[in-house]
Design an enzyme around this catalytic site. Structure first.
Site, mmCIF file in Angstrom:
data_model
loop_
_atom_site.group_PDB
_atom_site.id
_atom_site.type_symbol
_atom_site.label_atom_id
_atom_site.label_comp_id
_atom_site.label_asym_id
_atom_site.label_seq_id
_atom_site.Cartn_x
_atom_site.Cartn_y
_atom_site.Cartn_z
ATOM 1 N N HIS A 162 -1.904 -0.044 -1.202
ATOM 2 C CA HIS A 162 -3.187 0.655 -1.356
ATOM 3 C C HIS A 162 -4.347 -0.121 -0.732
ATOM 4 O O HIS A 162 -5.441 0.426 -0.589
ATOM 5 C CB HIS A 162 -3.497 0.908 -2.837
ATOM 6 C CG HIS A 162 -2.531 1.820 -3.518
ATOM 7 N ND1 HIS A 162 -2.283 3.093 -3.070
ATOM 8 C CD2 HIS A 162 -1.717 1.640 -4.599
ATOM 9 C CE1 HIS A 162 -1.364 3.663 -3.851
ATOM 10 N NE2 HIS A 162 -1.006 2.799 -4.789
ATOM 11 N N ASP A 198 7.250 4.098 -2.172
ATOM 12 C CA ASP A 198 6.577 3.999 -3.470
ATOM 13 C C ASP A 198 6.195 5.408 -3.947
ATOM 14 O O ASP A 198 5.979 6.309 -3.135
ATOM 15 C CB ASP A 198 5.324 3.125 -3.309
ATOM 16 C CG ASP A 198 4.636 2.781 -4.619
ATOM 17 O OD1 ASP A 198 4.839 1.664 -5.110
ATOM 18 O OD2 ASP A 198 3.884 3.644 -5.150
ATOM 19 N N HIS A 200 3.451 6.326 -5.074
ATOM 20 C CA HIS A 200 2.082 6.623 -4.658
ATOM 21 C C HIS A 200 1.947 6.513 -3.137
ATOM 22 O O HIS A 200 2.565 5.649 -2.522
ATOM 23 C CB HIS A 200 1.112 5.633 -5.305
ATOM 24 C CG HIS A 200 1.227 5.560 -6.806
ATOM 25 N ND1 HIS A 200 1.966 4.591 -7.439
ATOM 26 C CD2 HIS A 200 0.695 6.342 -7.763
ATOM 27 C CE1 HIS A 200 1.881 4.776 -8.757
ATOM 28 N NE2 HIS A 200 1.124 5.832 -8.988
ATOM 29 N N ASP A 287 8.655 2.674 -8.462
ATOM 30 C CA ASP A 287 8.066 3.532 -9.500
ATOM 31 C C ASP A 287 8.502 4.989 -9.363
ATOM 32 O O ASP A 287 8.020 5.865 -10.090
ATOM 33 C CB ASP A 287 6.530 3.399 -9.534
ATOM 34 C CG ASP A 287 5.880 3.338 -8.168
ATOM 35 O OD1 ASP A 287 6.553 3.636 -7.163
ATOM 36 O OD2 ASP A 287 4.678 2.982 -8.109
HETATM 37 N N1 Q9C Z 1 -5.569 2.850 -14.338
HETATM 38 C C1 Q9C Z 1 1.129 0.879 -7.053
HETATM 39 O O1 Q9C Z 1 2.111 1.444 -7.470
HETATM 40 N N2 Q9C Z 1 -3.529 4.345 -11.451
HETATM 41 N N3 Q9C Z 1 -0.092 1.131 -7.551
HETATM 42 C C2 Q9C Z 1 -3.015 3.866 -12.702
HETATM 43 C C3 Q9C Z 1 -4.272 3.313 -14.716
HETATM 44 C C4 Q9C Z 1 -3.263 3.555 -10.297
HETATM 45 C C5 Q9C Z 1 -0.272 2.099 -8.604
HETATM 46 C C6 Q9C Z 1 -3.791 4.416 -13.837
HETATM 47 C C7 Q9C Z 1 -1.837 3.419 -9.941
HETATM 48 C C8 Q9C Z 1 -1.670 2.476 -8.784
HETATM 49 C C9 Q9C Z 1 1.245 -0.173 -6.016
HETATM 50 ZN ZN ZN Z 2 3.137 3.024 -6.804
#
Ligand code: Q9C
Ligand code: ZN
Length: 345
Positions: A162, A198, A200, A287
């Protein structure tokens, strides 16, 4: 498979993040990497300490002002108030749309907002040390491929995909996959592909390479209409300028069944093979696992073996870079399953 591992990853250890308006314990923890390390070692994979200094390469991926901020952020935070040692900084204001992002404010929280896409990337005292060690691992992995390795695993955290050229987000600070791809280009590979699996969308990686034809970026992810990072990752984002046609997004609805996920992986693999990369970087988010606490795909642990087998059939020297995956106690098995699948063919 050689596994690049540095204990410096443990230095990034924020205590909490925000989730639905509440303070909750961080999902992205040092324990994640320890589970992966234990599983890989138990299956006989060799841990190697990164030997390279990524400092010069980092400046080809990230903006100097962003790197300078990240490197000194904790010191600046403490300078505001020594009691901040027990607190975590979060941004609270961002230069969206008609606000100016070309003037770096003096105020620390305002600068944190300038360099953040969300309030979901908590900083801690050791964030820079851990993320920099991840970049060093990415450079070392590229060198090992150049020296003939067929696969190398970067056991790095915090994750990276990200993080854009001048922005942190989604638990990510330095884009290790982009560093690996850039290092592979330096090692003489004319065409490098990044495959991001991933849950996301890897908005940072996409943005970094969006106008380039020498680095193909392909991503399978939860549809950004409902899933983080929301503002990038749609199917109509195909690259721009010289990079037009060298970005492929395959968004899938939350809850997508395993069979449909592997169908999309076939589409991704077909595009990768048409590009014929001399090296492949896999942004290995785990994930997509059915047991993940914050994601909604359905892969079982055995499906990660199948993923590894499929990636090996691409027959490309491959750097795996650990990204997300928050079912910590199963993360080691799932990562090791990918590696074993890759090596069993
Ligand atoms: N604040 C990766 O998997 N939102 N990042 C989570 C809690 C962000 C995940 C909600 C998720 C980011 C690398
Ligand atoms: Zn992720």
């Amino acid at each position: 498979m050689q596994v690049l591992y540095s204990a410096s990853q443990q230095a990034h250890a924020p205590a909490f993040e925000f989730f639905r308006g509440e303070r909750v314990p961080c999902f992205e923890t040092p324990a994640r990497a320890e589970f992966v390390r234990q599983a890989l070692q138990a299956r006989g994979h060799e841990l190697v300490a990164p030997q390279d200094d990524s400092s010069a390469l980092l400046l080809r991926v990230h903006h100097p002002g962003y790197l300078a901020f990240l490197q000194s952020a904790w010191k600046q935070w403490l300078a505001l108030d020594p009691a901040n040692a027990e607190r975590q900084p979060f941004p609270s204001v961002w230069p969206v749309r008609n606000l100016r992002s070309d003037v770096e404010p003096d105020n620390f929280i305002a600068r944190l907002g300038l360099y953040s896409m969300d309030n979901g990337s908590p900083l801690s005292a050791g964030t820079w040390v851990a993320a920099k060690a991840g970049a060093d691992a990415a450079v070392s992995a590229a060198r090992l491929l150049a020296q003939g390795a067929r696969g190398v695993f970067c056991l790095t955290r915090p994750p990276g995909h990200h993080a854009g050229a001048d922005v942190m987000g989604g638990y990510c600070f330095i884009n290790h996959a982009a560093v690996a791809a850039t290092a592979l280009r330096e090692c003489g590979c004319q065409r490098v592909a990044v495959l991001d699996v991933d849950y996301h969308h890897g908005n940072g990686t996409q943005s970094i390479f969006y106008e380039r034809a020498d680095v193909l970026v392909v991503s399978l992810h939860g549809d950004p209409r409902t899933e983080y990072p929301f503002y990038l990752g749609h199917a109509d984002e195909c690259g721009a300028g010289a990079g037009l046609g060298f970005n492929l997004n395959l968004p899938l609805p939350a809850g997508t069944p395993v069979a449909a996920w592997f169908d999309a992986l076939e589409t991704a693999c077909a595009r990768l093979q048409r590009f014929s990369p001399e090296a492949l970087v896999v942004s290995l988010g785990l994930d997509t696992f059915a047991g993940d606490p914050i994601c909604s795909f359905k892969l079982q642990s055995s499906d990660f073996v199948r993923l590894g087998v499929r990636l090996r059939r691409l027959q490309r020297p491959t750097v795996f870079v650990l990204e997300g995956g928050y079912a910590a106690s199963e993360l080691g098995t799932n990562a090791a399953n990918v590696v074993d699948g890759f090596e069993q063919v």
